[in-house]
Design a protein around this motif. Structure first.
Motif, PDB file in Angstrom:
ATOM      1  N   ILE A 207      60.439  94.256  -3.198  1.00 54.44           N
ATOM      2  CA  ILE A 207      59.891  95.542  -2.760  1.00 54.44           C
ATOM      3  C   ILE A 207      59.821  95.536  -1.239  1.00 54.44           C
ATOM      4  CG2 ILE A 207      57.932  97.110  -2.914  1.00 54.44           C
ATOM      5  CD1 ILE A 207      57.216  95.656  -5.582  1.00 54.44           C
ATOM      6  N   PRO A 208      60.595  96.382  -0.557  1.00 56.49           N
ATOM      7  CA  PRO A 208      60.639  96.334   0.905  1.00 56.49           C
ATOM      8  C   PRO A 208      59.321  96.772   1.533  1.00 56.49           C
ATOM      9  CG  PRO A 208      61.942  98.178   0.071  1.00 56.49           C
ATOM     10  CD  PRO A 208      61.517  97.384  -1.123  1.00 56.49           C
ATOM     11  N   VAL A 209      58.878  96.015   2.524  1.00 56.46           N
ATOM     12  CA  VAL A 209      57.628  96.313   3.219  1.00 56.46           C
ATOM     13  C   VAL A 209      57.917  96.809   4.640  1.00 56.46           C
ATOM     14  CG1 VAL A 209      55.415  95.385   4.021  1.00 56.46           C
ATOM     15  CG2 VAL A 209      56.335  94.678   1.803  1.00 56.46           C
ATOM     16  N   LEU A 210      58.438  95.925   5.504  1.00 56.04           N
ATOM     17  CA  LEU A 210      58.779  96.273   6.878  1.00 56.04           C
ATOM     18  C   LEU A 210      59.874  95.333   7.367  1.00 56.04           C
ATOM     19  CD1 LEU A 210      55.174  96.561   8.417  1.00 56.04           C
ATOM     20  CD2 LEU A 210      56.777  98.480   8.258  1.00 56.04           C
ATOM     21  N   THR A 211      60.614  95.769   8.367  1.00 58.36           N
ATOM     22  CA  THR A 211      61.454  94.817   9.091  1.00 58.36           C
ATOM     23  C   THR A 211      60.540  94.065  10.048  1.00 58.36           C
ATOM     24  OG1 THR A 211      63.417  96.221   8.946  1.00 58.36           O
ATOM     25  CG2 THR A 211      63.400  94.522  10.655  1.00 58.36           C
ATOM     26  N   GLN A 212      60.561  92.770   9.948  1.00 58.37           N
ATOM     27  CA  GLN A 212      59.602  91.948  10.680  1.00 58.37           C
ATOM     28  C   GLN A 212      60.009  91.780  12.137  1.00 58.37           C
ATOM     29  OE1 GLN A 212      58.754  88.213   8.778  1.00 58.37           O
ATOM     30  NE2 GLN A 212      56.745  88.180   9.707  1.00 58.37           N
ATOM     31  N   GLY A 213      59.090  92.046  13.034  1.00 60.28           N
ATOM     32  CA  GLY A 213      59.311  91.735  14.446  1.00 60.28           C
ATOM     33  C   GLY A 213      58.915  90.289  14.677  1.00 60.28           C
ATOM     34  N   THR A 214      59.896  89.405  14.717  1.00 62.16           N
ATOM     35  CA  THR A 214      59.616  87.981  14.870  1.00 62.16           C
ATOM     36  C   THR A 214      59.124  87.715  16.290  1.00 62.16           C
ATOM     37  OG1 THR A 214      61.310  87.433  13.246  1.00 62.16           O
ATOM     38  CG2 THR A 214      60.576  85.663  14.699  1.00 62.16           C
ATOM     39  N   ILE A 215      57.890  87.242  16.400  1.00 62.00           N
ATOM     40  CA  ILE A 215      57.229  87.068  17.690  1.00 62.00           C
ATOM     41  C   ILE A 215      57.392  85.627  18.168  1.00 62.00           C
ATOM     42  CG2 ILE A 215      55.029  87.167  18.923  1.00 62.00           C
ATOM     43  CD1 ILE A 215      54.114  89.157  16.722  1.00 62.00           C
ATOM     44  N   ASN A 216      57.922  85.460  19.361  1.00 63.90           N
ATOM     45  CA  ASN A 216      58.031  84.145  19.966  1.00 63.90           C
ATOM     46  C   ASN A 216      57.328  84.126  21.313  1.00 63.90           C
ATOM     47  OD1 ASN A 216      60.071  82.079  18.606  1.00 63.90           O
ATOM     48  ND2 ASN A 216      60.729  84.161  18.142  1.00 63.90           N
ATOM     49  N   VAL A 217      56.486  83.130  21.500  1.00 66.65           N
ATOM     50  CA  VAL A 217      55.821  82.921  22.777  1.00 66.65           C
ATOM     51  C   VAL A 217      56.275  81.573  23.305  1.00 66.65           C
ATOM     52  CG1 VAL A 217      53.607  82.722  23.973  1.00 66.65           C
ATOM     53  CG2 VAL A 217      53.841  84.290  22.033  1.00 66.65           C
ATOM     54  N   TYR A 218      56.733  81.548  24.557  1.00 69.38           N
ATOM     55  CA  TYR A 218      57.323  80.313  25.082  1.00 69.38           C
ATOM     56  C   TYR A 218      56.839  80.046  26.504  1.00 69.38           C
ATOM     57  CZ  TYR A 218      60.587  83.820  26.940  1.00 69.38           C
ATOM     58  OH  TYR A 218      61.137  84.912  27.561  1.00 69.38           O
ATOM     59  N   HIS A 219      56.791  78.762  26.851  1.00 76.55           N
ATOM     60  CA  HIS A 219      56.243  78.287  28.126  1.00 76.55           C
ATOM     61  C   HIS A 219      57.343  78.328  29.190  1.00 76.55           C
ATOM     62  CE1 HIS A 219      52.981  75.325  29.772  1.00 76.55           C
ATOM     63  NE2 HIS A 219      53.248  76.311  30.610  1.00 76.55           N
ATOM     64  N   ASP A 220      57.484  79.480  29.794  1.00 79.76           N
ATOM     65  CA  ASP A 220      58.560  79.690  30.753  1.00 79.76           C
ATOM     66  C   ASP A 220      58.318  78.940  32.061  1.00 79.76           C
ATOM     67  OD1 ASP A 220      61.049  81.249  31.256  1.00 79.76           O
ATOM     68  OD2 ASP A 220      59.857  82.097  32.891  1.00 79.76           O
ATOM     69  N   ALA A 221      57.064  78.646  32.377  1.00 82.26           N
ATOM     70  CA  ALA A 221      56.766  77.916  33.611  1.00 82.26           C
ATOM     71  C   ALA A 221      57.050  76.431  33.486  1.00 82.26           C
ATOM     72  CB  ALA A 221      55.301  78.134  34.004  1.00 82.26           C
ATOM     73  N   LYS A 222      57.206  75.955  32.263  1.00 81.99           N
ATOM     74  CA  LYS A 222      57.427  74.525  32.037  1.00 81.99           C
ATOM     75  C   LYS A 222      58.877  74.211  31.707  1.00 81.99           C
ATOM     76  CE  LYS A 222      55.728  70.790  29.036  1.00 81.99           C
ATOM     77  NZ  LYS A 222      54.826  70.487  27.911  1.00 81.99           N
ATOM     78  N   PHE A 223      59.532  75.115  30.964  1.00 83.31           N
ATOM     79  CA  PHE A 223      60.944  74.942  30.617  1.00 83.31           C
ATOM     80  C   PHE A 223      61.684  76.241  30.921  1.00 83.31           C
ATOM     81  CE2 PHE A 223      58.625  72.054  27.810  1.00 83.31           C
ATOM     82  CZ  PHE A 223      59.319  70.865  28.002  1.00 83.31           C
ATOM     83  N   THR A 224      62.897  76.130  31.364  1.00 74.75           N
ATOM     84  CA  THR A 224      63.725  77.299  31.635  1.00 74.75           C
ATOM     85  C   THR A 224      64.922  77.313  30.688  1.00 74.75           C
ATOM     86  OG1 THR A 224      65.034  76.114  33.304  1.00 74.75           O
ATOM     87  CG2 THR A 224      63.066  77.296  34.066  1.00 74.75           C
ATOM     88  N   GLY A 225      65.506  78.513  30.533  1.00 76.76           N
ATOM     89  CA  GLY A 225      66.682  78.641  29.679  1.00 76.76           C
ATOM     90  C   GLY A 225      66.403  79.243  28.330  1.00 76.76           C
ATOM     91  N   TRP A 226      65.223  79.832  28.130  1.00 71.59           N
ATOM     92  CA  TRP A 226      64.857  80.410  26.830  1.00 71.59           C
ATOM     93  C   TRP A 226      65.702  81.639  26.509  1.00 71.59           C
ATOM     94  CZ3 TRP A 226      61.354  77.735  23.994  1.00 71.59           C
ATOM     95  CH2 TRP A 226      60.507  76.844  24.673  1.00 71.59           C
ATOM     96  N   PRO A 227      66.001  81.890  25.234  1.00 73.64           N
ATOM     97  CA  PRO A 227      66.656  83.154  24.871  1.00 73.64           C
ATOM     98  C   PRO A 227      65.683  84.303  25.104  1.00 73.64           C
ATOM     99  CG  PRO A 227      66.039  81.931  22.900  1.00 73.64           C
ATOM    100  CD  PRO A 227      65.759  81.036  24.068  1.00 73.64           C
TER     101      PRO A 227
END
Length: 561
Positions: free
Chosen positions: A512-532
């Motif tokens: 039974i369809p509910v919603l298209t999920q907005g996949t939430i990603n939080v990433y440490h940009d100040a510590k690592f670079t190159g994130w999508p």
């Protein structure tokens, strides 16, 4: 699997204390310790109970290592139409009619125990999948032959163009010399994984396990030297650790997601609508499912009773979006959605009158308690979710209140992750909330073949493939067989078969369809670079997505390097 998990029961003070203790014991700070050359990347997938060791890439209880330890032949990006990236393979080609796939392998690759990787390992892996249905989640039906150490030929009895991305991009190659004596590789526990990937298992503890960079990796030792995966008590403890700077990458809900950069200095976020939240139903009485949800009328009534706008606001911070009852992605697959559907997308507002009309038309009558019943049996259902998945727990409770308005009684039940997986696999459930995932390439064929094909299901009690709803339909199977024989480049020839599946899926609605999920990603940009990011989604940015997560780790560099 959902992107989010959180604490189950108990007073808030106890949950907060557990979170603090687990963070202190399992993670500490994610900053570089004095004297360390490079920082450890601390990842939280949403694991809400202790890890139970298993790095078998084919087992339903696998905790990781797919892409990082075990690799595929190529990497396919499901969020945009990129050319496949070579991994263990370097080239591939089909013959003219799609019955033979020729693959060239990378030379000079070694397994992490020092043994040489060859075509025999690829053939062994594919043969093993053929022999064990529980491992064959992609429906592979080819016959592989090692031409020499660096060339494999796979033949199919019929045109099988669509099998390419599954074989090349979603099949994790394992070492024949280590796996040949495993009696039941579909469920075996692998505690000492030997792979070809960029990372090795360094340490395992129930609260956290650590991967270290493979110095012998054929692509060069990764810049991120260590990755630590945490098990916490759920989303709330994850948010606490994130606030303290003790997590570098988390996939799942966080408070005030639209203000991540303000609330979490040094962090950024990206939201990607790819997977579709659904209420899975054990749908087939013929295959052993029991309960009111085996009646398509009940499934349709639930579909119309859900207030998706309210649900999105209360459970998902407005990060969800419209979902099609065809389970095609409205943005990515918009041109393929059939005009024959009753509704192109599921209604965002409930239609309680329609829901009740469907039930009454199917012979249900409302009792004095306000609950519909049929043949003396009340319309009462249990909806299972995982302890700690707070967004889904909120969703389940909200849906329960919404269904009450139309005379359906819904009882929520929280399980551990392993109990949840076991219930799905054995068919011991009526409803569960989870998400339907995409296939190895941006093509709806794969989702259909995974979740709606008879070949991917089994009777209740036996382990199925991804089709845990036990849905089996001749019309859908015939359309899938036809699509399998058509070159994906021939859109006009494919469309009638895609439409046949869409209309049948909307009618039967085993999910039974509910919603298209907005996949939430939080990433440490100040510590690592190159994130999508939104400007460069070179992989699906979810810490639990594989092999996408490995692609991210390979791109990252400690900040300033």
């Amino acid at each position: 699997m959902t992107v989010s998990k959180k604490p189950g029961a108990g007073p808030r003070a106890a949950a907060a204390l557990m979170a603090a203790l687990v963070v202190a014991a399992g993670c500490g700070s994610s900053d570089t310790s004095a004297g360390a050359e490079t920082p450890t990347l601390v990842a939280y997938t949403g694991q809400s109970t202790d890890y139970q060791i298993n790095f078998n890439p084919f087992a339903p209880t696998s905790i990781g290592g797919t892409g990082t330890i075990f690799q595929t032949l190529f990497f396919y990006n499901i969020v945009r139409d990129d050319e496949p990236t070579p991994r263990l393979g370097t080239q591939f080609a089909w013959n003219a009619d799609g019955t033979q796939l020729s693959i060239t392998l990378r030379d000079g690759v070694t397994w992490s125990d020092g043994e040489k990787f060859t075509a025999d390992d690829v053939v062994f892996t594919l043969d093993m999948i053929s022999k064990h249905k529980g491992m064959n989640s992609t429906g592979y039906a080819g016959r592989a032959t090692a031409v020499d150490d660096t060339h494999v030929s796979i033949t199919f009895e019929q045109p099988s163009f669509v099998d390419g991305p599954s074989v090349l991009g979603k099949t994790y190659i394992v070492p024949a010399h280590r796996w040949k004596d495993i009696a039941d590789p579909a469920v075996a526990v692998v505690a000492d994984p030997v792979g070809t990937g960029p990372y090795l298992l360094e340490e395992f503890k129930p609260q956290a396990y650590t991967l270290k960079a493979n110095p012998s990796y054929f692509g060069g030792e990764p810049a991120v030297k260590k990755i630590r995966y945490l098990a916490l008590s759920g989303n709330q403890s994850g948010a606490t650790a994130l606030k303290a700077g003790q997590i570098d990458w988390q996939t799942g809900p966080v408070p005030d997601v639209k203000d991540v950069e303000k609330n979490y200095p040094g962090y950024k976020s990206v939201i990607t609508p790819v997977n579709q939240i659904a209420l899975y139903t054990c749908s087939s009485a013929a295959l052993g499912c029991q309960g009111p949800q085996t009646d398509p009328a009940v499934r349709q009534a639930i579909y119309h009773a859900i207030d998706r706008t309210q649900l999105n606001a209360l459970a998902f911070e407005g990060t969800g979006s419209e979902v099609s009852p065809s389970f095609l992605l409205p943005d990515r697959d918009g041109e393929l959605i059939s005009g024959k559907l009753r509704q192109r997308t599921a209604p965002m507002q409930p239609d309680t009158v329609r829901a009740q009309q469907i039930l009454e038309g199917a012979g249900y009558a409302k009792g004095s308690d306000g609950v519909y019943a049929k043949d003396g049996k009340p319309l009462s259902l249990t909806l299972k979710t995982v302890s700690g998945w707070t967004d889904y727990i909120t969703a389940v409770n909200t849906i329960g209140q919404q269904l009450k308005q139309v005379g359906i009684k819904l009882t929520a039940q929280q399980l551990s992750w392993n109990e949840f997986v076991d219930a799905k696999d054995r068919g011991q459930y009526q409803l569960i909330i989870d998400s339907l995932y995409q296939g190895p390439a941006p093509d709806p064929y794969y989702l259909y073949s995974y979740f709606f094909s008879t070949a991917q299901t089994a009777k209740v009690g036996a382990k199925p493939g991804p089709n845990v709803s036990r849905f089996s339909d001749q019309q859908v199977d015939q359309a899938l067989d036809a699509l399998k024989r058509i070159n994906p480049a021939d859109a006009a020839a494919r469309q009638p078969h895609l439409e046949a599946i869409q209309t049948r899926v909307e009618q039967a609605m085993p999910y039974i369809p509910v919603l298209t999920q907005g996949t939430i990603n939080v990433y440490h940009d100040a510590k690592f670079t190159g994130w999508p990011s939104g400007g460069d989604l070179y992989a699906f940015p979810a810490v639990w997505a594989h092999p996408d997560n490995a692609e991210v780790f390979l791109r990252l560099k400690p900040a300033g390097k």
